[in-house]
Motif scaffolding. Structure first.
Motif, PDB file in Angstrom:
ATOM      1  N   LYS A  43       0.821  -1.216   0.000  1.00  0.00           N
ATOM      2  CA  LYS A  43       0.000   0.000   0.000  1.00  0.00           C
ATOM      3  C   LYS A  43       0.852   1.260   0.000  1.00  0.00           C
ATOM      4  O   LYS A  43       0.831   2.069   0.934  1.00  0.00           O
ATOM      5  CB  LYS A  43      -0.938   0.007   1.213  1.00  0.00           C
ATOM      6  N   LEU A  44       1.642   1.450  -1.057  1.00  0.00           N
ATOM      7  CA  LEU A  44       2.447   2.669  -1.178  1.00  0.00           C
ATOM      8  C   LEU A  44       1.583   3.879  -1.485  1.00  0.00           C
ATOM      9  O   LEU A  44       1.934   5.005  -1.157  1.00  0.00           O
ATOM     10  CB  LEU A  44       3.491   2.494  -2.288  1.00  0.00           C
ATOM     11  N   GLY A  45       0.463   3.675  -2.146  1.00  0.00           N
ATOM     12  CA  GLY A  45      -0.393   4.796  -2.501  1.00  0.00           C
ATOM     13  C   GLY A  45      -1.173   4.494  -3.758  1.00  0.00           C
ATOM     14  O   GLY A  45      -1.018   3.451  -4.392  1.00  0.00           O
ATOM     15  N   GLU A  46      -2.040   5.422  -4.143  1.00  0.00           N
ATOM     16  CA  GLU A  46      -2.828   5.272  -5.356  1.00  0.00           C
ATOM     17  C   GLU A  46      -1.994   5.627  -6.573  1.00  0.00           C
ATOM     18  O   GLU A  46      -0.915   6.225  -6.478  1.00  0.00           O
ATOM     19  CB  GLU A  46      -4.067   6.186  -5.291  1.00  0.00           C
ATOM     20  N   ASP A  47      -2.514   5.254  -7.759  1.00  0.00           N
ATOM     21  CA  ASP A  47      -1.829   5.597  -8.999  1.00  0.00           C
ATOM     22  C   ASP A  47      -1.870   7.107  -9.205  1.00  0.00           C
ATOM     23  O   ASP A  47      -2.936   7.734  -9.112  1.00  0.00           O
ATOM     24  CB  ASP A  47      -2.503   4.903 -10.193  1.00  0.00           C
ATOM     25  N   GLY A  48      -0.716   7.692  -9.496  1.00  0.00           N
ATOM     26  CA  GLY A  48      -0.666   9.100  -9.848  1.00  0.00           C
ATOM     27  C   GLY A  48       0.029   9.982  -8.832  1.00  0.00           C
ATOM     28  O   GLY A  48       1.011  10.643  -9.168  1.00  0.00           O
ATOM     29  N   PRO A  49      -0.410  10.052  -7.546  1.00  0.00           N
ATOM     30  CA  PRO A  49       0.187  10.995  -6.603  1.00  0.00           C
ATOM     31  C   PRO A  49       1.664  10.717  -6.355  1.00  0.00           C
ATOM     32  O   PRO A  49       2.126   9.585  -6.403  1.00  0.00           O
ATOM     33  CB  PRO A  49      -0.638  10.779  -5.316  1.00  0.00           C
ATOM     34  N   VAL A  50       2.406  11.789  -6.061  1.00  0.00           N
ATOM     35  CA  VAL A  50       3.840  11.687  -5.743  1.00  0.00           C
ATOM     36  C   VAL A  50       3.991  11.306  -4.274  1.00  0.00           C
ATOM     37  O   VAL A  50       3.327  11.858  -3.397  1.00  0.00           O
ATOM     38  CB  VAL A  50       4.555  13.017  -6.033  1.00  0.00           C
ATOM     39  N   GLN A  51       4.858  10.325  -3.990  1.00  0.00           N
ATOM     40  CA  GLN A  51       5.132   9.881  -2.618  1.00  0.00           C
ATOM     41  C   GLN A  51       6.602  10.112  -2.298  1.00  0.00           C
ATOM     42  O   GLN A  51       7.478   9.817  -3.112  1.00  0.00           O
ATOM     43  CB  GLN A  51       4.801   8.392  -2.456  1.00  0.00           C
ATOM     44  N   ARG A  52       6.875  10.633  -1.110  1.00  0.00           N
ATOM     45  CA  ARG A  52       8.242  10.806  -0.624  1.00  0.00           C
ATOM     46  C   ARG A  52       8.441   9.872   0.576  1.00  0.00           C
ATOM     47  O   ARG A  52       7.728   9.980   1.571  1.00  0.00           O
ATOM     48  CB  ARG A  52       8.498  12.264  -0.243  1.00  0.00           C
ATOM     49  N   LEU A  53       9.397   8.973   0.456  1.00  0.00           N
ATOM     50  CA  LEU A  53       9.599   7.913   1.438  1.00  0.00           C
ATOM     51  C   LEU A  53      11.048   7.903   1.906  1.00  0.00           C
ATOM     52  O   LEU A  53      11.951   8.295   1.170  1.00  0.00           O
ATOM     53  CB  LEU A  53       9.244   6.543   0.843  1.00  0.00           C
ATOM     54  N   SER A  54      11.267   7.398   3.126  1.00  0.00           N
ATOM     55  CA  SER A  54      12.616   7.302   3.684  1.00  0.00           C
ATOM     56  C   SER A  54      12.710   6.021   4.504  1.00  0.00           C
ATOM     57  O   SER A  54      11.821   5.730   5.312  1.00  0.00           O
ATOM     58  CB  SER A  54      12.919   8.518   4.561  1.00  0.00           C
ATOM     59  N   TYR A  55      13.789   5.231   4.282  1.00  0.00           N
ATOM     60  CA  TYR A  55      13.946   3.951   4.970  1.00  0.00           C
ATOM     61  C   TYR A  55      15.372   3.822   5.528  1.00  0.00           C
ATOM     62  O   TYR A  55      16.332   4.291   4.916  1.00  0.00           O
ATOM     63  CB  TYR A  55      13.654   2.785   4.019  1.00  0.00           C
ATOM     64  N   THR A  56      15.470   3.179   6.719  1.00  0.00           N
ATOM     65  CA  THR A  56      16.758   2.964   7.386  1.00  0.00           C
ATOM     66  C   THR A  56      16.980   1.476   7.589  1.00  0.00           C
ATOM     67  O   THR A  56      16.183   0.647   7.155  1.00  0.00           O
ATOM     68  CB  THR A  56      16.780   3.687   8.738  1.00  0.00           C
TER      69      THR A  56
END
Length: 271
Positions: free
Chosen positions: A251-264
């Motif tokens: 569930k990263l998000g819907e098609d189209g919107p921009v997502q900003r993610l950060s992982y450690t």
């Protein structure tokens, strides 16, 4: 389509085609400018079919080609449409002047034997050097691989009944279903796959250094590793399959919107 008009009359303009493709890829004008190094006012002007800011037909064609590739379009039809609408098509060069110099030469051109000899000597020297280097490398690999075979295997111990006792073999690691399931624990590893469509992506390390950015076409994958943190920007997050440290993120998000993610290293957690 109106009566009496050809299909070409109803097709979108060059600027409109680039704008629609950019929106479909989930990119902003600022992000396209960052990818292509084309200034933001020029990107806006081209999308409005205003090519006066480009500085001429040569620069306009170059900008169209660069923007089309950034948003996932084939630039050839757009360049042909631009030439038909705005002119600027290069006139074909007559064939005769190209060979004029050959016709006025007093004698036919002779082969350059000196250059051929030099090229042959260089090829021979290169082949000999490669052979010596490759032979030495193979010798080293052979000697290293032969070392374990010199050790004699230990004889199995005898059981009280006289039969040789069977020692327990070292367990072999089970093969992983994922290519990044065995990621190192002291690093953060992120794998992106454009599973349901293309997307624009950007990846940076913990120092803010840009690792890679651009359009990730459908079916393509990218893997990034850092000692502390990976920062992502996804233009079409719903189309992406994401693995963080060997585990899939749902569930990263819907098609189209921009997502900003950060992982450690401690993730997966909510980015």
């Amino acid at each position: 389509m109106s009566i009496g008009n050809s299909p070409e009359d109803d097709r979108p303009s060059v600027g409109r085609s680039l704008q629609q493709a950019r929106i479909s890829a989930g990119l902003t004008v600022d992000e396209v400018s960052s990818i292509t190094r084309v200034r933001i006012p020029i990107v806006h002007a081209i999308e409005q079919d205003d090519f006066t800011r480009c500085g001429g037909h040569v620069y306009a064609r170059g900008h169209i080609r660069t923007l089309a590739r950034a948003v996932g379009l084939d630039p050839v039809p757009l360049l042909e449409q631009y030439a038909a609408d705005h002119g600027g098509r290069l006139a074909p060069t007559p064939a005769a002047p190209l060979f004029e110099a050959e016709r006025i030469r007093p004698e036919p051109r002779r082969p350059n034997w000196t250059a051929a000899m030099v090229a042959a000597i260089v090829a021979v020297v290169g082949f000999v050097g490669f052979t010596l280097f490759n032979g030495g490398a193979q010798g080293e690999n052979t000697s290293v691989a032969a070392d374990p075979s010199t050790a004699k295997p230990a004889k199995p111990s005898k059981a009280p009944g006289g039969k040789a006792g069977r020692g327990k073999a070292d367990p072999k690691p089970a093969p992983s279903d994922s290519a990044i399931a065995g990621v190192p624990a002291n690093k953060v590893t992120v794998k992106l796959t454009a599973e349901n469509g293309q997307t624009w992506m950007s990846a940076k390390d913990h120092n803010g250094k840009l690792l890679e950015e651009g359009v990730l076409r459908q079916g393509a994958s990218k893997t990034f590793t850092d000692s502390k943190r990976i920062d992502l920007v996804l233009g079409n997050a719903g189309a992406v399959q994401l693995f963080v440290n060997g585990k899939e993120i749902k569930k990263l998000g819907e098609d189209g919107p921009v997502q900003r993610l950060s992982y450690t290293r401690g993730d997966p957690e909510v980015g």
